[in-house]
Scaffold this active site. Structure first.
Site, PDB file in Angstrom:
ATOM      1  CG  HIS A  17      -1.990  -1.007   1.359  1.00  0.00           C
ATOM      2  ND1 HIS A  17      -1.977  -1.698   2.451  1.00  0.00           N
ATOM      3  CD2 HIS A  17      -3.063  -1.485   0.649  1.00  0.00           C
ATOM      4  CE1 HIS A  17      -3.024  -2.434   2.365  1.00  0.00           C
ATOM      5  NE2 HIS A  17      -3.552  -2.489   1.147  1.00  0.00           N
ATOM      6  NE  ARG A  91      -2.746  -7.511  -4.923  1.00  0.00           N
ATOM      7  CZ  ARG A  91      -3.536  -7.675  -3.991  1.00  0.00           C
ATOM      8  NH1 ARG A  91      -3.175  -7.863  -2.665  1.00  0.00           N
ATOM      9  NH2 ARG A  91      -4.750  -7.843  -3.975  1.00  0.00           N
ATOM     10  CB  SER A 128      -4.601  -6.541   4.274  1.00  0.00           C
ATOM     11  OG  SER A 128      -4.000  -5.078   4.046  1.00  0.00           O
TER      12      SER A 128
END
Ligand code: PNS
Length: 161
Positions: A17, A91, A128
């Site tokens: 992030h 990603r 996360s």
């Protein structure tokens, strides 16, 4: 003045992030990190205030970034704050389908464009949810999240044992 939104759940913030937010801040005058109040995906590990604090500490070195909460539609929040762009990290190809769908929906709803930044390859596996899982079972996440997040994760999972 061009304002961009970097939205997400940030539960917790990762180096992936931070990479995207820091790079966005080089291209826009003002960046708002928009933290969703009630992530749909799962029960959050950290409260909204904790997620905000971790972001705040981790982004203290970037002067043109601020952290805000939002609920409801992201594009409504963008309009209220005069943000003309949304910036997301990509990603891998697996991110693409859903991100493209959201970008097109947001464009249709509001005319606001989404820009994609390719994630630095060393972060392309990072999420996360995986960080939470690894930390929960005592794995080393110190190369994936800032030290303050490592500390908080350790504290949280120590409480669970
Ligand atoms: O970090 P996440 O969980 O991948 O972030 C997802 C987020 C918060 C960016 C996305 O769920 C979102 O924008 N939610 C707000 C609700 C909304 O506007 N939905 C319509 C999107 S097309």
């Amino acid at each position: 003045m061009a304002t961009a939104l970097c939205p997400g759940s940030f539960d917790p913030v990762t180096y992936g992030h931070l990479d995207i937010i820091e790079r966005t801040a080089r291209h826009f005058d003002d960046v708002i990190v928009a933290v969703i109040r009630n992530p749909q995906k799962s029960q959050s590990l950290f409260t909204l205030e904790e997620r905000q604090e971790l972001l705040h500490e981790s982004l203290a070195h970037v002067p043109n970034v601020r952290i805000e909460f939002f609920k409801g539609l992201l594009v409504e929040f963008a309009k209220q704050h005069g943000a003309s762009s949304i910036v997301k990290g990509l990603r891998a190809i697996s991110d693409f389908d859903y991100e493209l769908q959201m970008a097109q929906m947001n464009q249709r709803l509001s005319g606001i464009d989404t820009f994609f930044i390719s994630t630095t390859p060393q972060h392309s596996f990072l999420s996360s949810s995986l960080v939470r899982e690894v930390a929960r079972f005592g794995g080393d996440v110190s190369s994936m999240v800032p030290p303050i997040v490592v500390e908080r994760l350790q504290g949280r999972f120590r409480e669970e044992v």
